[in-house]
Design a protein around this motif. Structure first.
Motif, PDB file in Angstrom:
ATOM      1  N   GLU A 198     -30.346  -3.871 -22.835  1.00 57.99           N
ATOM      2  CA  GLU A 198     -30.638  -5.789 -23.044  1.00 57.99           C
ATOM      3  C   GLU A 198     -30.106  -5.874 -24.180  1.00 57.99           C
ATOM      4  O   GLU A 198     -29.063  -7.121 -25.077  1.00 57.99           O
ATOM      5  CB  GLU A 198     -31.843  -5.859 -23.387  1.00 57.99           C
ATOM      6  CG  GLU A 198     -31.988  -7.714 -23.601  1.00 57.99           C
ATOM      7  CD  GLU A 198     -33.412  -8.213 -23.087  1.00 57.99           C
ATOM      8  OE1 GLU A 198     -33.728  -9.519 -23.594  1.00 57.99           O
ATOM      9  OE2 GLU A 198     -34.474  -6.872 -22.546  1.00 57.99           O
ATOM     10  N   LEU A 199     -30.389  -4.706 -25.263  1.00 57.56           N
ATOM     11  CA  LEU A 199     -30.190  -5.030 -26.833  1.00 57.56           C
ATOM     12  C   LEU A 199     -27.921  -4.895 -26.998  1.00 57.56           C
ATOM     13  O   LEU A 199     -27.173  -5.225 -27.655  1.00 57.56           O
ATOM     14  CB  LEU A 199     -30.609  -4.005 -27.678  1.00 57.56           C
ATOM     15  CG  LEU A 199     -32.041  -4.192 -27.935  1.00 57.56           C
ATOM     16  CD1 LEU A 199     -32.628  -3.373 -28.521  1.00 57.56           C
ATOM     17  CD2 LEU A 199     -32.203  -5.454 -28.751  1.00 57.56           C
ATOM     18  N   SER A 236     -21.921 -16.761 -38.204  1.00 55.89           N
ATOM     19  CA  SER A 236     -20.322 -16.905 -38.190  1.00 55.89           C
ATOM     20  C   SER A 236     -20.360 -18.353 -38.302  1.00 55.89           C
ATOM     21  O   SER A 236     -21.011 -19.515 -38.521  1.00 55.89           O
ATOM     22  CB  SER A 236     -19.743 -16.115 -36.366  1.00 55.89           C
ATOM     23  OG  SER A 236     -20.060 -16.643 -35.381  1.00 55.89           O
ATOM     24  N   LYS A 237     -18.590 -18.842 -38.048  1.00 58.53           N
ATOM     25  CA  LYS A 237     -18.553 -20.117 -37.750  1.00 58.53           C
ATOM     26  C   LYS A 237     -18.798 -20.731 -36.245  1.00 58.53           C
ATOM     27  O   LYS A 237     -19.175 -22.381 -36.738  1.00 58.53           O
ATOM     28  CB  LYS A 237     -17.255 -20.337 -37.956  1.00 58.53           C
ATOM     29  CG  LYS A 237     -16.438 -20.231 -39.103  1.00 58.53           C
ATOM     30  CD  LYS A 237     -14.492 -20.695 -39.212  1.00 58.53           C
ATOM     31  CE  LYS A 237     -14.208 -20.041 -40.494  1.00 58.53           C
ATOM     32  NZ  LYS A 237     -12.069 -20.404 -39.788  1.00 58.53           N
ATOM     33  N   LYS A 238     -19.410 -19.753 -35.235  1.00 56.65           N
ATOM     34  CA  LYS A 238     -19.969 -20.224 -34.144  1.00 56.65           C
ATOM     35  C   LYS A 238     -21.003 -20.393 -34.218  1.00 56.65           C
ATOM     36  O   LYS A 238     -21.468 -20.854 -33.313  1.00 56.65           O
ATOM     37  CB  LYS A 238     -18.845 -19.478 -32.872  1.00 56.65           C
ATOM     38  CG  LYS A 238     -17.336 -19.645 -32.931  1.00 56.65           C
ATOM     39  CD  LYS A 238     -16.437 -19.124 -31.875  1.00 56.65           C
ATOM     40  CE  LYS A 238     -15.677 -19.524 -31.482  1.00 56.65           C
ATOM     41  NZ  LYS A 238     -14.864 -17.880 -30.558  1.00 56.65           N
ATOM     42  N   GLU A 239     -21.757 -19.672 -34.480  1.00 53.95           N
ATOM     43  CA  GLU A 239     -23.494 -19.175 -34.167  1.00 53.95           C
ATOM     44  C   GLU A 239     -23.784 -18.431 -35.607  1.00 53.95           C
ATOM     45  O   GLU A 239     -23.622 -18.475 -36.595  1.00 53.95           O
ATOM     46  CB  GLU A 239     -23.139 -18.052 -33.287  1.00 53.95           C
ATOM     47  CG  GLU A 239     -24.599 -18.086 -32.824  1.00 53.95           C
ATOM     48  CD  GLU A 239     -24.254 -16.811 -31.707  1.00 53.95           C
ATOM     49  OE1 GLU A 239     -25.208 -16.746 -30.761  1.00 53.95           O
ATOM     50  OE2 GLU A 239     -23.586 -15.577 -31.768  1.00 53.95           O
ATOM     51  N   ALA A 240     -25.490 -18.873 -35.822  1.00 56.49           N
ATOM     52  CA  ALA A 240     -26.191 -18.318 -36.379  1.00 56.49           C
ATOM     53  C   ALA A 240     -27.299 -17.482 -36.390  1.00 56.49           C
ATOM     54  O   ALA A 240     -28.586 -18.440 -35.389  1.00 56.49           O
ATOM     55  CB  ALA A 240     -26.821 -19.702 -38.202  1.00 56.49           C
ATOM     56  N   LEU A 241     -27.843 -16.380 -36.273  1.00 55.56           N
ATOM     57  CA  LEU A 241     -29.243 -16.075 -36.056  1.00 55.56           C
ATOM     58  C   LEU A 241     -29.907 -15.705 -36.841  1.00 55.56           C
ATOM     59  O   LEU A 241     -29.253 -14.665 -37.796  1.00 55.56           O
ATOM     60  CB  LEU A 241     -28.342 -14.412 -34.981  1.00 55.56           C
ATOM     61  CG  LEU A 241     -27.295 -15.096 -33.514  1.00 55.56           C
ATOM     62  CD1 LEU A 241     -27.405 -13.432 -33.216  1.00 55.56           C
ATOM     63  CD2 LEU A 241     -27.987 -15.750 -33.029  1.00 55.56           C
ATOM     64  N   LEU A 242     -31.064 -14.934 -36.301  1.00 55.41           N
ATOM     65  CA  LEU A 242     -32.218 -15.202 -37.312  1.00 55.41           C
ATOM     66  C   LEU A 242     -32.552 -13.808 -36.677  1.00 55.41           C
ATOM     67  O   LEU A 242     -33.218 -13.014 -35.539  1.00 55.41           O
ATOM     68  CB  LEU A 242     -33.701 -15.705 -37.307  1.00 55.41           C
ATOM     69  CG  LEU A 242     -34.102 -14.953 -38.314  1.00 55.41           C
ATOM     70  CD1 LEU A 242     -34.048 -14.439 -39.448  1.00 55.41           C
ATOM     71  CD2 LEU A 242     -35.277 -16.278 -38.692  1.00 55.41           C
ATOM     72  N   THR A 255     -35.636 -18.411 -28.938  1.00 54.63           N
ATOM     73  CA  THR A 255     -35.760 -17.152 -28.080  1.00 54.63           C
ATOM     74  C   THR A 255     -34.439 -16.035 -27.610  1.00 54.63           C
ATOM     75  O   THR A 255     -34.538 -16.134 -26.949  1.00 54.63           O
ATOM     76  CB  THR A 255     -37.315 -16.341 -28.479  1.00 54.63           C
ATOM     77  OG1 THR A 255     -38.004 -17.222 -29.644  1.00 54.63           O
ATOM     78  CG2 THR A 255     -37.922 -15.525 -28.112  1.00 54.63           C
ATOM     79  N   ILE A 256     -34.150 -15.321 -28.266  1.00 53.32           N
ATOM     80  CA  ILE A 256     -33.487 -14.684 -27.469  1.00 53.32           C
ATOM     81  C   ILE A 256     -33.803 -13.162 -26.745  1.00 53.32           C
ATOM     82  O   ILE A 256     -33.660 -12.589 -26.257  1.00 53.32           O
ATOM     83  CB  ILE A 256     -31.921 -14.067 -28.781  1.00 53.32           C
ATOM     84  CG1 ILE A 256     -31.110 -15.629 -28.607  1.00 53.32           C
ATOM     85  CG2 ILE A 256     -30.654 -13.468 -27.413  1.00 53.32           C
ATOM     86  CD1 ILE A 256     -29.654 -15.621 -29.811  1.00 53.32           C
ATOM     87  N   SER A 283     -39.689  -6.568 -33.178  1.00 51.47           N
ATOM     88  CA  SER A 283     -38.629  -7.102 -33.020  1.00 51.47           C
ATOM     89  C   SER A 283     -38.643  -8.819 -32.536  1.00 51.47           C
ATOM     90  O   SER A 283     -38.598  -8.977 -31.883  1.00 51.47           O
ATOM     91  CB  SER A 283     -37.008  -5.890 -33.080  1.00 51.47           C
ATOM     92  OG  SER A 283     -37.342  -6.235 -31.660  1.00 51.47           O
ATOM     93  N   ALA A 284     -37.062  -9.372 -33.110  1.00 47.30           N
ATOM     94  CA  ALA A 284     -37.026 -10.388 -32.825  1.00 47.30           C
ATOM     95  C   ALA A 284     -35.754 -10.836 -33.032  1.00 47.30           C
ATOM     96  O   ALA A 284     -34.741 -10.486 -34.020  1.00 47.30           O
ATOM     97  CB  ALA A 284     -37.593 -11.525 -32.835  1.00 47.30           C
ATOM     98  N   ILE A 285     -34.744 -11.225 -32.203  1.00 49.29           N
ATOM     99  CA  ILE A 285     -33.205 -12.402 -32.365  1.00 49.29           C
ATOM    100  C   ILE A 285     -33.587 -13.875 -32.118  1.00 49.29           C
ATOM    101  O   ILE A 285     -33.682 -13.573 -30.931  1.00 49.29           O
ATOM    102  CB  ILE A 285     -32.405 -11.572 -32.013  1.00 49.29           C
ATOM    103  CG1 ILE A 285     -32.228  -9.644 -31.632  1.00 49.29           C
ATOM    104  CG2 ILE A 285     -31.489 -12.309 -32.154  1.00 49.29           C
ATOM    105  CD1 ILE A 285     -31.520  -9.045 -31.527  1.00 49.29           C
TER     106      ILE A 285
END
Length: 601
Positions: free
Chosen positions: A513-514, A545-551, A575-576, A595-597
């Motif tokens: 998955e990761l 990035s220009k297209k996306e932000a993730l925490l 929540t990804i 953990s979380a993305i």
């Protein structure tokens, strides 16, 4: 963490990270509203002399302002930092952070006027294979005198005279037969430790650099593997010992036989040493190579048919080199030819296959090693693997120490862990960070599963960091199945292909998955790195990035944390992976490692 301005070398902040000298590059700084600023200036060097250029405010909202300046790239390495002025008072912002006093140039940001790394590595996930231990084709081979035969599923004996001699029989035809497994796992690149003939199972003591060890299937078995791997969409990377050869190599044998032999100049000679020549760590089995010899340079990398070049060409078609102990290559007493050698290897690779990746093993860290002109990157032990081990490890005196320190591995909190990761990144160009191999363990270290005392949740939490941190993630074969090992040789265990029912399928599914997340999210492929939280048992960072932000959030133990994204202008919208959350003010409670993305908007 304290709110500060932000800049890194990613696409949001630098318009061209690999310009030519004379090109103009736009450089941007992001300043939170909480930090009052009237002016921003970029301070850089012109032929070694400092200059400044005032930036313009190009964007402002209720959360932050963006400042921009266009600067001509004057020199091969463009060092710069930012000056922020508010009511006549100034502060400096560099790769480490914001300071209200003068700072040195050591942690300045850097742009390098040279073509960068191969673009394919941005989406690569590597799988490290120790050829003797991954898969056995069953082919019958005549064993050399040094080999101590072992049954496939036996554990390595470890620390005795048989260390390095135990022979399990893995080979390239065996690897070829398991490509479907690797494709199902999701990895798309393979790094294999040395495959040349030698007098050991690890093969870091090459008897020849001109052929593949017949015990591994020889040139024929390797070519078939290379063709099958490339056809299946894999990249492959070899392992080369530029620092030394083996005592069985014809070069050292010729030099020992005849003092007038041309190979004599390939080595360092010392009558005070029992065996007469300098060896790696004093070992007679590993004669150290002397790059004062142009003949040696021609054979290793300069010549048209050199070793570095040969294996990049058809029919072998290797896509890159990992250089063993790259930090030691060319260094001996008062001589330091390291940069000459690393740049020579890079030049040879660029000329032969400009799409090939060059990574040096460097168990410690010297920023000059990663200046952008030699190695593309390093195996990131110092800036990722060690910090993760020293944060997650369960104290155990039996655990192998790969930190170069006496006694057991140290254990630090999250604040210290983030500090060393930031310090590592601050001393090198951004391109050298993202072109480095990110890993939790390798054939030289304890398995991470053992580091965390078998905790599946801790292993997956660390794996989340592995697949979301800047760089090229690499898995040591079997980690995804829960293989253990307390030190290097103990970690070089085989995979039981006959009993998949004994595999840790929950861990395997987590890795799959990761890996899929790593390969499919633009923020993880092209994004920058912005640290926003560091506590005793958890940390968090944003990839943008220009297209996306993730925490990304990582916890090594049970925690109760609150992360306020208001000052960053973000909120969690999806929540990804892992712990569920939403909104701009997140409350996180875990019962243990987690953990979380999260996707941000």
């Amino acid at each position: 963490m304290k709110l500060t301005p932000h800049h890194d070398g990613s696409e949001l902040y630098v318009s061209n990270s690999a310009p030519k000298i004379g090109e103009v590059v736009e450089i941007r700084l992001r300043v939170p509203k909480a930090i009052k600023v009237d002016e921003v200036h970029i301070r850089f060097f012109h032929d070694g002399e400092p200059r400044t250029r005032q930036a313009k405010k190009v964007k402002s909202n209720s959360v932050e302002s963006w400042w921009s300046a266009k600067v001509e790239i004057i020199n091969s390495t463009f060092h710069y930092r930012f000056m922020l002025i508010e009511k006549g008072n100034y502060s400096w912002f560099n790769g480490v952070g914001l300071f209200n006093h003068d700072v040195t140039d050591r942690e300045d940001f850097q742009i390098v006027a040279k073509p960068a790394y191969p673009r394919w590595i941005q989406s690569a996930v590597f799988y490290q294979i120790f050829p003797d231990r991954f898969a056995n084709s069953g082919a019958k081979r005549d064993l050399p005198d040094w080999a101590v035969p072992k049954k496939w599923n036996e554990l390595p004996k470890g620390r005795d005279k048989t260390t390095g001699q135990e022979f399990y029989g893995g080979d390239f035809p065996g690897i070829t037969s398991r490509l479907d497994y690797l494709r199902d796992l999701g990895v798309n690149s393979i790094y294999f430790t040395p495959a040349f003939p030698s007098r050991s199972n690890h093969r870091y003591d090459a008897s020849s650099f001109d052929e593949i060890d017949p015990l591994l299937g020889g040139d024929k078995g390797f070519i078939e593997f290379s063709k099958a791997a490339h056809k299946a969409g894999f990249r492959i990377m070899g392992d080369l010992t530029t620092n030394h050869c083996g005592a069985g190599h014809r070069w050292i044998n010729a030099a020992l036989k005849d003092k007038n032999a041309p190979e004599r100049e390939f080595f360092y000679w010392d009558s005070k040493i029992k065996h007469g020549y300098e060896g790696w760590w004093g070992l007679a089995s590993l004669p150290k190579l002397n790059y004062n010899s142009q003949k040696l340079r021609d054979l290793m990398f300069d010549g048209e048919d050199s070793i570095v070049r040969k294996w990049l060409k058809k029919p072998f078609s290797v896509d890159g080199w990992r250089i063993d102990v790259g930090n030691m290559t060319g260094i001996y007493r008062d001589q330091n030819l390291n940069q000459e050698v690393s740049r020579g290897i890079r030049r040879a690779m660029d000329e032969t296959n400009s799409d090939a990746w060059l990574v040096a093993e460097n168990a410690d860290h010297s920023p000059s090693d990663l200046d952008g002109f030699g190695w593309h990157g390093t195996m990131n032990y110092n800036g990722f693997a060690r910090p993760m081990v020293n944060w997650f490890n369960v104290p155990d005196k039996k655990l192998g120490n790969f930190s170069g320190l006496p006694g057991v591995n140290p254990r630090f909190d999250g604040v210290g862990t983030v500090a060393i990761m930031r310090a590592f990144a601050a001393g090198i160009p951004w391109r050298s960070l993202v072109a480095s191999m990110v890993l939790l363990d390798s054939h030289d270290t304890a398995r991470f599963r053992t580091v965390v005392a078998g905790s599946e949740r801790a292993h997956l939490a660390a794996a989340t960091a592995l697949f979301t941190y800047p760089g090229v993630p690499s898995i040591f074969a079997g980690d995804e199945l829960g293989l253990e090992g307390a030190w290097g040789e103990d970690a070089r265990r085989t995979i039981d292909w006959d009993k998949p029912e004994n595999w840790n399928t929950e861990l395997l599914d987590g890795f799959k998955e990761l890996i899929a997340i790593r390969k499919s999210h633009d923020a993880l492929i092209n994004g920058g790195l912005r640290w926003i939280h560091a506590g005793k048992d958890s940390f968090a960072f944003i990839r943008e990035s220009k297209k996306e932000a993730l925490l990304i959030f990582i916890a090594r133990d049970k925690v109760k944390e609150k992360i306020d994204l208001t000052d960053y202008g973000y909120k969690v919208v999806k929540t990804i992976y892992g712990v569920e959350a939403s909104g701009s003010k997140i409350s996180i409670t875990t019962k243990g490692p987690a953990s979380a993305i999260w996707r941000l908007k």
